[in-house]
Design a protein around this motif. Structure first.
Motif, mmCIF file in Angstrom:
data_model
loop_
_atom_site.group_PDB
_atom_site.id
_atom_site.type_symbol
_atom_site.label_atom_id
_atom_site.label_comp_id
_atom_site.label_asym_id
_atom_site.label_seq_id
_atom_site.Cartn_x
_atom_site.Cartn_y
_atom_site.Cartn_z
ATOM 1 N N CYS A 55 0.835 -1.208 0.000
ATOM 2 C CA CYS A 55 0.000 0.000 0.000
ATOM 3 C C CYS A 55 0.867 1.254 0.000
ATOM 4 O O CYS A 55 0.611 2.194 -0.748
ATOM 5 N N VAL A 56 1.906 1.266 0.813
ATOM 6 C CA VAL A 56 2.811 2.421 0.868
ATOM 7 C C VAL A 56 3.491 2.621 -0.490
ATOM 8 O O VAL A 56 3.498 3.725 -1.040
ATOM 9 N N ALA A 57 4.056 1.547 -1.050
ATOM 10 C CA ALA A 57 4.776 1.661 -2.321
ATOM 11 C C ALA A 57 3.855 2.124 -3.447
ATOM 12 O O ALA A 57 4.215 3.004 -4.236
ATOM 13 N N ILE A 58 2.663 1.551 -3.530
ATOM 14 C CA ILE A 58 1.717 1.916 -4.592
ATOM 15 C C ILE A 58 1.261 3.359 -4.427
ATOM 16 O O ILE A 58 1.223 4.134 -5.400
ATOM 17 N N THR A 59 0.917 3.742 -3.207
ATOM 18 C CA THR A 59 0.445 5.105 -2.959
ATOM 19 C C THR A 59 1.524 6.130 -3.295
ATOM 20 O O THR A 59 1.246 7.152 -3.942
ATOM 21 N N LEU A 60 2.761 5.858 -2.880
ATOM 22 C CA LEU A 60 3.845 6.800 -3.177
ATOM 23 C C LEU A 60 4.132 6.867 -4.671
ATOM 24 O O LEU A 60 4.434 7.937 -5.201
ATOM 25 N N ARG A 61 4.038 5.743 -5.361
ATOM 26 C CA ARG A 61 4.234 5.739 -6.820
ATOM 27 C C ARG A 61 3.151 6.603 -7.473
ATOM 28 O O ARG A 61 3.437 7.414 -8.350
ATOM 29 N N MET A 62 1.896 6.425 -7.068
ATOM 30 C CA MET A 62 0.795 7.227 -7.630
ATOM 31 C C MET A 62 1.015 8.718 -7.371
ATOM 32 O O MET A 62 0.840 9.542 -8.268
ATOM 33 N N TYR A 63 1.398 9.048 -6.142
ATOM 34 C CA TYR A 63 1.619 10.447 -5.786
ATOM 35 C C TYR A 63 2.760 11.042 -6.617
ATOM 36 O O TYR A 63 2.628 12.137 -7.174
ATOM 37 N N ALA A 64 3.871 10.301 -6.709
ATOM 38 C CA ALA A 64 5.023 10.793 -7.471
ATOM 39 C C ALA A 64 4.669 10.991 -8.941
ATOM 40 O O ALA A 64 5.089 11.977 -9.561
ATOM 41 N N GLU A 65 3.894 10.075 -9.506
ATOM 42 C CA GLU A 65 3.481 10.229 -10.913
ATOM 43 C C GLU A 65 2.634 11.478 -11.098
ATOM 44 O O GLU A 65 2.807 12.207 -12.082
ATOM 45 N N ARG A 66 1.719 11.758 -10.164
ATOM 46 C CA ARG A 66 0.892 12.971 -10.271
ATOM 47 C C ARG A 66 1.737 14.238 -10.192
ATOM 48 O O ARG A 66 1.413 15.251 -10.794
#
Length: 136
Positions: A55-66
């Motif tokens: 969850c942490v890795a996916i959420t941070l990836r999504m945030y960084a992409e945005r």
């Protein structure tokens, strides 16, 4: 109300080996040999850490992409500690080869503290356990 997630777990072998079905995915859970299992899959606490880390890795990836931030191949390392009273604590470490500013690092640490699974675990989790008739 529709469930957010579902899983079915059932015995599938010797000792403590169990199959886990969630959505269209299947994996094994077990205890290590030192606890009487066969070590055929992750132990329950390992699965909890895996879910939190994912969850942490996916959420941070999504945030960084945005934000159009290149965070490289982010790695999340997690450890669970329990004291003599059974009180649990998780430590998380974020690792990436990307060069990030102090502000980016601070923001990603802040976001890591607000992921859905983090918030659920920190808030506590109400549980209801019921008996049901198993199909024959």
């Amino acid at each position: 109300m529709k469930p957010t997630a579902t899983a079915t777990v059932f015995a599938s072998g010797p000792a403590y080996r169990h199959e886990v079905h969630t959505g269209c995915h299947q994996l094994l859970a077990d205890e290590p040999a030192s606890a009487g299992g066969q070590d055929a899959g992750p132990a329950p606490y390992d699965l909890v850490l895996a879910g939190l880390g994912a969850c942490v890795a996916i959420t941070l990836r999504m945030y960084a992409e945005r934000k159009s931030w290149d965070i490289g191949d982010l790695k999340v390392e997690l450890q669970l500690f329990k004291d003599a009273d059974g009180k649990a604590r998780v430590t998380r470490r974020l690792l990436t080869p990307a060069v990030l500013t102090a502000a980016q690092q601070a923001r990603l640490l802040e976001i890591a503290g607000k992921t859905p699974v983090t918030r659920t675990l920190e808030a506590g989790l109400a549980m209801v356990t019921e008996w049901g008739a198993a199909p024959e």
